[in-house]
Each structure stands twice: as structure tokens, then as C-alpha cells.
Write a protein that holds these residues in place. Structure first.
Motif, mmCIF file in Angstrom:
data_model
loop_
_atom_site.group_PDB
_atom_site.id
_atom_site.type_symbol
_atom_site.label_atom_id
_atom_site.label_comp_id
_atom_site.label_asym_id
_atom_site.label_seq_id
_atom_site.Cartn_x
_atom_site.Cartn_y
_atom_site.Cartn_z
ATOM 1 N N MET A 8 0.842 -1.185 0.000
ATOM 2 C CA MET A 8 0.000 0.000 0.000
ATOM 3 C C MET A 8 0.881 1.239 0.000
ATOM 4 O O MET A 8 2.080 1.163 0.215
ATOM 5 C CB MET A 8 -0.932 -0.035 1.213
ATOM 6 N N ARG A 9 0.257 2.356 -0.194
ATOM 7 C CA ARG A 9 0.979 3.629 -0.188
ATOM 8 C C ARG A 9 0.673 4.401 1.089
ATOM 9 O O ARG A 9 -0.448 4.382 1.587
ATOM 10 C CB ARG A 9 0.596 4.464 -1.397
ATOM 11 N N CYS A 10 1.672 5.094 1.581
ATOM 12 C CA CYS A 10 1.517 5.967 2.739
ATOM 13 C C CYS A 10 0.535 7.080 2.352
ATOM 14 O O CYS A 10 0.687 7.708 1.307
ATOM 15 C CB CYS A 10 2.873 6.567 3.109
ATOM 16 N N ILE A 11 -0.456 7.341 3.215
ATOM 17 C CA ILE A 11 -1.427 8.385 2.890
ATOM 18 C C ILE A 11 -0.850 9.789 3.050
ATOM 19 O O ILE A 11 -1.455 10.754 2.609
ATOM 20 C CB ILE A 11 -2.728 8.251 3.711
ATOM 21 N N SER A 12 0.323 9.885 3.622
ATOM 22 C CA SER A 12 0.954 11.190 3.792
ATOM 23 C C SER A 12 1.884 11.532 2.618
ATOM 24 O O SER A 12 1.726 12.555 1.979
ATOM 25 C CB SER A 12 1.726 11.230 5.109
ATOM 26 N N CYS A 13 2.831 10.648 2.324
ATOM 27 C CA CYS A 13 3.826 10.952 1.288
ATOM 28 C C CYS A 13 3.672 10.121 0.020
ATOM 29 O O CYS A 13 4.377 10.344 -0.955
ATOM 30 C CB CYS A 13 5.233 10.774 1.847
ATOM 31 N N GLU A 14 2.792 9.125 0.057
ATOM 32 C CA GLU A 14 2.495 8.242 -1.059
ATOM 33 C C GLU A 14 3.629 7.281 -1.416
ATOM 34 O O GLU A 14 3.621 6.673 -2.485
ATOM 35 C CB GLU A 14 2.020 9.024 -2.278
ATOM 36 N N SER A 15 4.596 7.124 -0.531
ATOM 37 C CA SER A 15 5.630 6.103 -0.731
ATOM 38 C C SER A 15 5.037 4.736 -0.425
ATOM 39 O O SER A 15 4.073 4.615 0.323
ATOM 40 C CB SER A 15 6.802 6.336 0.228
ATOM 41 N N TRP A 16 5.662 3.698 -1.004
ATOM 42 C CA TRP A 16 5.221 2.341 -0.693
ATOM 43 C C TRP A 16 5.536 2.052 0.763
ATOM 44 O O TRP A 16 6.604 2.395 1.260
ATOM 45 C CB TRP A 16 5.901 1.330 -1.605
ATOM 46 N N SER A 17 4.594 1.396 1.433
ATOM 47 C CA SER A 17 4.747 1.160 2.862
ATOM 48 C C SER A 17 3.943 -0.061 3.293
ATOM 49 O O SER A 17 2.934 -0.400 2.682
ATOM 50 C CB SER A 17 4.246 2.399 3.624
ATOM 51 N N PHE A 18 4.365 -0.692 4.376
ATOM 52 C CA PHE A 18 3.591 -1.774 4.978
ATOM 53 C C PHE A 18 2.534 -1.212 5.923
ATOM 54 O O PHE A 18 1.660 -1.927 6.390
ATOM 55 C CB PHE A 18 4.498 -2.737 5.749
ATOM 56 N N ILE A 41 -0.196 2.228 6.822
ATOM 57 C CA ILE A 41 -0.971 3.287 6.170
ATOM 58 C C ILE A 41 -0.253 4.637 6.254
ATOM 59 O O ILE A 41 -0.435 5.502 5.417
ATOM 60 C CB ILE A 41 -2.396 3.357 6.731
ATOM 61 N N ILE A 42 0.599 4.798 7.275
ATOM 62 C CA ILE A 42 1.505 5.953 7.383
ATOM 63 C C ILE A 42 2.904 5.369 7.550
ATOM 64 O O ILE A 42 3.173 4.659 8.513
ATOM 65 C CB ILE A 42 1.164 6.867 8.572
ATOM 66 N N CYS A 43 3.776 5.645 6.611
ATOM 67 C CA CYS A 43 5.105 5.031 6.619
ATOM 68 C C CYS A 43 5.923 5.471 7.839
ATOM 69 O O CYS A 43 5.657 6.496 8.456
ATOM 70 C CB CYS A 43 5.851 5.348 5.319
ATOM 71 N N LYS A 44 6.905 4.687 8.162
ATOM 72 C CA LYS A 44 7.767 4.972 9.318
ATOM 73 C C LYS A 44 8.493 6.303 9.164
ATOM 74 O O LYS A 44 8.707 7.017 10.138
ATOM 75 C CB LYS A 44 8.787 3.840 9.533
ATOM 76 N N THR A 45 8.878 6.653 7.945
ATOM 77 C CA THR A 45 9.561 7.929 7.716
ATOM 78 C C THR A 45 8.650 9.091 8.096
ATOM 79 O O THR A 45 9.062 10.029 8.786
ATOM 80 C CB THR A 45 10.013 8.048 6.250
ATOM 81 N N CYS A 46 7.409 9.053 7.652
ATOM 82 C CA CYS A 46 6.459 10.126 7.996
ATOM 83 C C CYS A 46 6.161 10.129 9.496
ATOM 84 O O CYS A 46 6.051 11.191 10.112
ATOM 85 C CB CYS A 46 5.165 9.980 7.199
ATOM 86 N N GLN A 47 6.046 8.948 10.078
ATOM 87 C CA GLN A 47 5.816 8.882 11.517
ATOM 88 C C GLN A 47 6.967 9.536 12.283
ATOM 89 O O GLN A 47 6.746 10.271 13.241
ATOM 90 C CB GLN A 47 5.662 7.427 11.977
ATOM 91 N N THR A 48 8.185 9.289 11.824
ATOM 92 C CA THR A 48 9.357 9.833 12.506
ATOM 93 C C THR A 48 9.579 11.309 12.199
ATOM 94 O O THR A 48 9.874 12.097 13.092
ATOM 95 C CB THR A 48 10.619 9.034 12.094
ATOM 96 N N ASN A 49 9.430 11.692 10.940
ATOM 97 C CA ASN A 49 9.778 13.057 10.538
ATOM 98 C C ASN A 49 8.631 14.061 10.624
ATOM 99 O O ASN A 49 8.883 15.252 10.811
ATOM 100 C CB ASN A 49 10.323 13.060 9.109
#
Length: 190
Positions: A1-11, A13-21
Motif C-alpha cells: 500500500m501507499r503511505c497516505i501522507s507521502c504516497e511512498s510504498w509502505s507496509f 498506512i503511514i510510513c515509518k519515515t512520515c511517523q518519525t519526521n
């Protein structure tokens, strides 16, 4: 799926990068009355799109991530000499899940116990986008069905004017419950 924030591929719904940054909480304190404060983790402006996922079928996943980043961390650090009850405001499931119940669940700690379905609004009018005058003329009229004589933390997803939290506190006071403070995910005035 894609992160709903940055649209990167992620496992997630919000990728770890967005969660951290992007989603690191900053605890903000707002005084509602002389003796009552609300603590919020984000400004509404920075979470607006994510908060609005409460109207989507996947919103529970978003709220679980936000609650893990904020409420869970708060609960781990919270120190108080007595047991405290965490009460979500109006934790019904209008949209397949209750965002306030999710937040309360993540508040569970050795000295914090969430209690569900005890503080319900009898007036179901929607406050979203309404001004202070409308909110004052249409109180929530809470009904409380929980125990008396408790120390309480109120939980809600958003604080705007603070009227809902103040009305909930007033309702709990009738049952000799001392509301220590309120915790919200975000603050519209932060």
C-alpha cells in the motif's frame, strides 16, 4: 500500500519515515478555566487531513498510529500517586470506530485505566465547523453511567472552544469525580 501522507510504498498506512519526521508530538498545554487544563499533542492545522480520516473506513488505522505516537508515550511517562481513570468523551461508533475510544485505549498504563461507554452525549448535534454561539446554544447534555469518586482524565480527539470538555467535567463533578485534566490529540488553537 501507499503511505497516505507521502504516497511512498509502505507496509503501514503511514510510513515509518512520515511517523518519525512529520508526526512527532509536541505536548501543548491550554488553560480552559482557572483550575482546568487540556493537553494536546498536535495542532489541528498539522493533522487536519489525518483527523478527517475518522470519516473513512481506514481511519481507525490512522488513529491507532497517532495514538501510539502520542497517548501511549504520554501514558508511559505519566506519574501520579493514585490510580486514574481515563474516560473517552462520547465514545460511540458513528463511523465504524470510535476515535476517542482508540485514544483512551492507548492511554492504558500501570496507573491509568480506560473505562468505556460511560460518558455519552444525549444531544447528537454536530459541532464541526460551528461557531462558539452555536455550541453554547446546543450543549452536549452528557449522561454519565460510571462509578463515582474517581480521579479522571478526559480524552477526546480535538479541542476547539473547550466547551465539550468543560461540560463533561461539570457532569463528572456531579458524581464526585475529580477531573485532573483533559488529553486531546490536537488543538485547533495550538
Amino acid at each position: 500500500m501507499r503511505c497516505i501522507s507521502c504516497e511512498s510504498w509502505s507496509f503501514s498506512i503511514i510510513c515509518k519515515t512520515c511517523q518519525t519526521n512529520l508526526l512527532q508530538p509536541t505536548l501543548n498545554k491550554r488553560q480552559l478555566t482557572d483550575d482546568f487544563f487540556v493537553y494536546s499533542f498536535y495542532s489541528y492545522e498539522e493533522l487536519q487531513d489525518l483527523i478527517n480520516t475518522k470519516y473513512e473506513f481506514f481511519g481507525d488505522k490512522v488513529f491507532n498510529i497517532l495514538a501510539q505516537l502520542s497517548f501511549s508515550e504520554f501514558a508511559r511517562e505519566f506519574k501520579y500517586e493514585e490510580k486514574v481513570t481515563c474516560i473517552p468523551i462520547d465514545d460511540h461508533t458513528r463511523h465504524d470506530f470510535s476515535q476517542s475510544a482508540i485514544l483512551a485505549r492507548h492511554s492504558k498504563a500501570s496507573n491509568i485505566t480506560p473505562v468505556y461507554s460511560t460518558l455519552k452525549a444525549t444531544n447528537k448535534v454536530k459541532y464541526a465547523g460551528k461557531d462558539l454561539d452555536f455550541r453554547q446554544k446546543n450543549p452536549r447534555r452528557f449522561k454519565y453511567s460510571g462509578k463515582s469518586d474517581m480521579k479522571v482524565i478526559l480524552v477526546d480527539d480535538l479541542v476547539t472552544t473547550g466547551l465539550t470538555l468543560l461540560e463533561a467535567k461539570k457532569t463528572l463533578k456531579k458524581y464526585r469525580c475529580e477531573t485532573l485534566f483533559a488529553l486531546t490529540l490536537c488543538d485547533a488553537k495550538f
